[in-house]
Scaffold this active site. Structure first.
Site, PDB file in Angstrom:
ATOM      1  N   ARG A  80      28.086  35.345  43.543  1.00 22.63           N
ATOM      2  CA  ARG A  80      29.128  34.929  44.299  1.00 22.63           C
ATOM      3  C   ARG A  80      29.154  35.552  45.925  1.00 22.63           C
ATOM      4  NH1 ARG A  80      28.620  32.767  40.622  1.00 22.63           N
ATOM      5  NH2 ARG A  80      29.973  32.682  38.804  1.00 22.63           N
ATOM      6  N   SER A 118      39.290  32.596  38.841  1.00 23.14           N
ATOM      7  CA  SER A 118      39.151  34.080  38.698  1.00 23.14           C
ATOM      8  C   SER A 118      39.348  34.849  39.830  1.00 23.14           C
ATOM      9  CB  SER A 118      37.691  34.141  38.108  1.00 23.14           C
ATOM     10  OG  SER A 118      37.422  33.463  36.993  1.00 23.14           O
ATOM     11  N   GLU A 162      36.968  38.653  43.430  1.00 20.37           N
ATOM     12  CA  GLU A 162      36.163  37.240  43.820  1.00 20.37           C
ATOM     13  C   GLU A 162      37.076  36.448  44.783  1.00 20.37           C
ATOM     14  OE1 GLU A 162      34.879  33.361  41.174  1.00 20.37           O
ATOM     15  OE2 GLU A 162      34.143  35.375  40.522  1.00 20.37           O
TER      16      GLU A 162
END
Length: 306
Positions: free
Chosen positions: A175, A225, A295
C-alpha cells in the site's frame, strides 16, 4: 493569498474554478471541509500550468482524484486543490498493453480489460478510486497489486515537469509507492496484461462481487478499508474481536457488516472518524499488542472553534 486572489490567478488556466468548494462533495465518505480554491484542469497542459503556477508562487496544492481512501479534515484544505476529473479519463488498449489517464476509475479500467480478453487487473474490479490513486498507494485485493502489472507511469514533478518512471522507480511496497515522497502527480499509467478467458474472468470477479455485497457496507458512504492488515492477520478480525462493531461517535460508526469500515450515517465529521480510529488503535494495541496502521490518507486542517 486569499481565495479571491487565488481564483484570479488560476481562472485563466482551467474551465472550472471554485472558491470555498465543500470537499465532502468530492469524497466517497461525504466528509471534508472547504478548499480555498478547487481547480479542474481541462487537459494535461492546463494541469501542468496549474502546478507550475502554484510552485512558482509558493502556493500549496493537493491533487484530488475520485476521493476514496481519503479523509479530509473539517477545516478543509488551504491553497489549491486540483481535481482530476472527466478530462483525465481516456483509456486505450494496444495489443496486451492498457494505458489510462489518472482520473479514470480503476474499476472501469479493469472491466474494460476483461471485455477485451486481457487478464491481470481483475483484482481491481472491487477497488474504489482512480488509476492515479491506485498507482500512488499500490492498491491491491484478492492477492493482486498494482505493482504486479504496472509497466510505467507518466508523472508531473512538483515543479510541473513531465517525467517517465518505471515500475522499479516507484519502489512499490504494501500500500505504498514513491509517489508521495517525491511529490509526484501521476498523470498516466501503462499496464502489461496477458491473454485471458473472458468467461473465467467474469465468473471469478462475479464471485468476488457477490462476496463484497454480503460482507461490506456498500450502501453507506465509506472510504474502503480504514487500516492496513497487520502481518499474518486482518484488521477487521482484531477490531471485531475487541467488541468494537457498531461503536459510534457522532454520525460515524464502525460498521456492523465489516469492522475495518467506518461508515457515515449522514452527518459524520472528520473528527468523529478520527476519534473512532483512535479508539480502535488504542483497543487493539492494549488487547493484542498490535499496531493498526491507517490505510486511509488524512489531509487538511482541523476546524477552528468559534
Amino acid at each position: 493569498m486569499n481565495p479571491q486572489a487565488l481564483y484570479a490567478l488560476f481562472a485563466p488556466l482551467a474551465d472550472d474554478v471554485r472558491i470555498d468548494e465543500p470537499l465532502k462533495r468530492h469524497t466517497s465518505w461525504r466528509i471534508g471541509g472547504p478548499a480555498d480554491v478547487l481547480v479542474a484542469p481541462r487537459d494535461l497542459e492546463s494541469l501542468q500550468a496549474c502546478i507550475a503556477c502554484a510552485y512558482d508562487a509558493g502556493i500549496p496544492y493537493f491533487i484530488l482524484g475520485r476521493g476514496s481512501n481519503l479523509l479530509i479534515r473539517d477545516g478543509g484544505i488551504r491553497g489549491l486543490v486540483i481535481k482530476l476529473g472527466d478530462a483525465f479519463s481516456e483509456l486505450r488498449i494496444e495489443g496486451q498493453t492498457l494505458t489510462a489517464l489518472a482520473g479514470r476509475s480503476i474499476v472501469s479500467a479493469a472491466n474494460r480489460s476483461m471485455r477485451e480478453g486481457l487478464s491481470g487487473l481483475e483484482f481491481a474490479t472491487g477497488i474504489p478510486g482512480s488509476v492515479g490513486g491506485a498507482v500512488t498507494m499500490n492498491a491491491g485485493a484478492h492477492g493482486g497489486e498494482i505493482k504486479d502489472v504496472l509497466k510505467d507511469a507518466l508523472v508531473l514533478t512538483r515543479e510541473g515537469a513531465l517525467k517517465h518512471v518505471s515500475s522499479q522507480d516507484l519502489a512499490f511496497s504494501y500500500r505504498h509507492s514513491a509517489v508521495p515522497e517525491n511529490a509526484w502527480t501521476v498523470v498516466r499509467a501503462t499496464f502489461s496484461l496477458r491473454a485471458g478467458d473472458v468467461m473465467e474472468m467474469r465468473e471469478r470477479t462475479g464471485a468476488w462481487s457477490q462476496r463484497r455485497r454480503l460482507t461490506q457496507p456498500l450502501s453507506q458512504p465509506n472510504c474502503g478499508s480504514v487500516f492496513r492488515n497487520p502481518p499474518g492477520d486482518y484488521s477487521a478480525r482484531l477490531i471485531e474481536a475487541a467488541g468494537l462493531k457498531n461503536t459510534r461517535v457522532g454520525d460515524a460508526m464502525i460498521s456492523d457488516v465489516h469492522a475495518n469500515f467506518i461508515v457515515n450515517l449522514g452527518a459524520a465529521t472528520a473528527e468523529d472518524v478520527l476519534e473512532l480510529m483512535s479508539r480502535a488503535q488504542e483497543a487493539i494495541q492494549t488487547r493484542f499488542a498490535v499496531e493498526l496502521i491507517p490505510e486511509v490518507r488524512v489531509v487538511g486542517e482541523a476546524k477552528t472553534q468559534g
